[in-house]
Write a protein that holds these residues in place. Structure first.
Motif, short mmCIF file in Angstrom:
data_model
loop_
_atom_site.label_atom_id
_atom_site.label_comp_id
_atom_site.label_asym_id
_atom_site.label_seq_id
_atom_site.Cartn_x
_atom_site.Cartn_y
_atom_site.Cartn_z
N THR A 101 90.93 69.55 78.34
CA THR A 101 89.37 70.52 78.36
C THR A 101 88.70 70.31 79.38
O THR A 101 88.34 71.20 80.24
CB THR A 101 89.05 70.24 77.02
OG1 THR A 101 90.15 70.88 76.10
CG2 THR A 101 87.83 71.37 76.87
N ILE A 154 84.57 65.12 75.33
CA ILE A 154 84.83 65.79 76.64
C ILE A 154 83.73 65.95 77.52
O ILE A 154 83.71 66.25 78.63
CB ILE A 154 85.09 67.44 75.87
CG1 ILE A 154 86.40 67.38 74.92
CG2 ILE A 154 85.40 68.33 76.84
CD1 ILE A 154 86.72 68.20 74.09
N HIS A 206 79.78 71.69 76.35
CA HIS A 206 80.95 71.00 75.72
C HIS A 206 80.51 70.45 74.23
O HIS A 206 80.83 69.31 73.69
CB HIS A 206 81.20 69.67 76.57
CG HIS A 206 81.53 69.99 77.76
ND1 HIS A 206 82.87 70.51 78.13
CD2 HIS A 206 80.97 70.01 78.98
CE1 HIS A 206 82.98 70.57 79.42
NE2 HIS A 206 81.80 70.36 79.90
N THR A 234 83.60 76.06 78.07
CA THR A 234 84.83 75.62 77.44
C THR A 234 84.95 75.37 76.09
O THR A 234 85.82 74.79 75.62
CB THR A 234 85.57 74.47 78.20
OG1 THR A 234 84.81 73.50 78.36
CG2 THR A 234 85.98 75.07 79.76
N GLY A 285 92.02 75.82 77.47
CA GLY A 285 91.25 74.42 77.50
C GLY A 285 92.47 73.50 77.29
O GLY A 285 92.56 72.35 78.03
N SER A 286 93.26 73.34 76.27
CA SER A 286 94.23 72.43 75.83
C SER A 286 95.66 72.76 76.44
O SER A 286 96.67 71.89 75.92
CB SER A 286 94.11 72.09 74.47
OG SER A 286 94.70 73.45 73.65
#
Length: 308
Positions: A101, A154, A206, A234, A285-286
């Motif tokens: 991420t 993150i 985040h 994100t 993101g992942s």
């Protein structure tokens, strides 16, 4: 054989199939489909995606339910308090998607500031006439402040990336305690939101979507950012007033916006499609193979523990 595990989608890697073999029967059925609705009353575990909200009415319809697993870190689409009251475990996937991420946030930052999407489109159009002194200029990042909303893993991972670009990371002081965040490559101060916004040439989100953060970046907050500031999100779409951000982009007040998440996704505010100086991604993101496999393994291990 009755359905014990009801999943709205396959997961990346073998973990879900292995879970189904251990606790038969596993059924795959699209969210809210007739098949899903029919299997819900007998299900002991649900697997859902972050865009699939579960309600208290679903809990009422599933008297055997022991656990709900979401293929995400965020749980804002689940009735967490109601699950706790009923003894239903909520399983998510924290930790394993930190670097992926943070990487996509960095990719968005570079794409927005260096106008990567516009440049790529220009070359593909066949209209590129060669190098020019003022072609697709963007702002430099070194020496500028990167404000970060969220000081968890993150946020700290993104701070390390911003620091490597020569930026000065600063964090939002959500608890009002002040102090600093040791983010691995150095230490960065925690600031109240107005102080952070007024300094941030880049603002990267985040933090989770909670009652505290929902709508936190409204028009008044966004107008506290410096002229030409860039926003990267994100985290979750509901944190920022999207129409206000688009207005500020159109007026030239904001320098750019990079998004991987949207309010009400996958439905998209149609104004984004015409908004200037934006880079829009479909929630990537992942999206690395290793991360999605690790998320599946973490999720299925948690469900196995709940099912006993």
């Amino acid at each position: 054989m009755s359905t014990r595990i009801l999943s709205t989608s396959p997961l990346v890697g073998p973990a879900l199939a292995e879970l189904g073999a251990r606790f038969p029967e596993l059924r795959l059925a699209s969210f809210r489909s007739p098949e899903w609705n029919a299997a819900l009353p007998g299900a002991e575990a649900l697997v859902v995606m972050l865009s699939e909200p579960i309600t208290e009415a679903d809990l009422d319809a599933a008297p055997k339910l022991k656990a709900i697993g979401t293929y995400s870190v965020g749980v804002n689409h689940l009735p967490v308090k109601a699950c706790q009251a009923r003894g239903i475990a909520v399983v998510n996937t924290p930790g394993v998607l930190t670097d992926a991420t943070a990487d996509i946030a960095l990719a968005l930052l570079m794409a927005v500031t260096r106008r990567v999407a516009e440049g790529e489109a220009l070359v593909r159009s066949g209209q590129w006439q060669g190098w020019a002194p003022d072609q697709l200029l963007g702002p430099a990042l070194a020496g500028k402040v990167c404000g970060i909303l969220g000081s968890g893993p993150i946020g700290q991972a993104f701070a390390r990336r911003a620091w490597a670009l020569g930026m000065t990371p600063m964090f939002w002081d959500r608890e009002g305690h002040g102090g600093v965040v040791a983010f691995g490559a150095g230490k960065a101060p925690r600031l109240p939101l107005p102080g952070l916004l007024s300094r941030s040439a880049v603002l990267s989100l985040h933090c989770p979507l909670t009652d505290q953060t929902r709508g936190m970046l409204d028009r008044a907050a966004l107008e506290q950012l410096p002229q030409g500031a860039v926003i990267i999100n994100t985290a979750r779409g509901g944190i920022m007033d999207e129409n206000a951000a688009i207005d500020l982009l159109e007026s030239g007040r904001l320098g750019g916006v990079g998004l991987d998440v949207y309010e009400g996704e996958p439905r998209l505010n149609p104004r984004w499609l015409q908004a200037p100086r934006t880079v829009l991604l479909p929630h990537l993101g992942s999206a690395t193979t290793e991360t999605r496999e690790a998320m599946a393994r973490l999720l299925c291990d948690g469900l196995a523990s709940a099912l006993g």
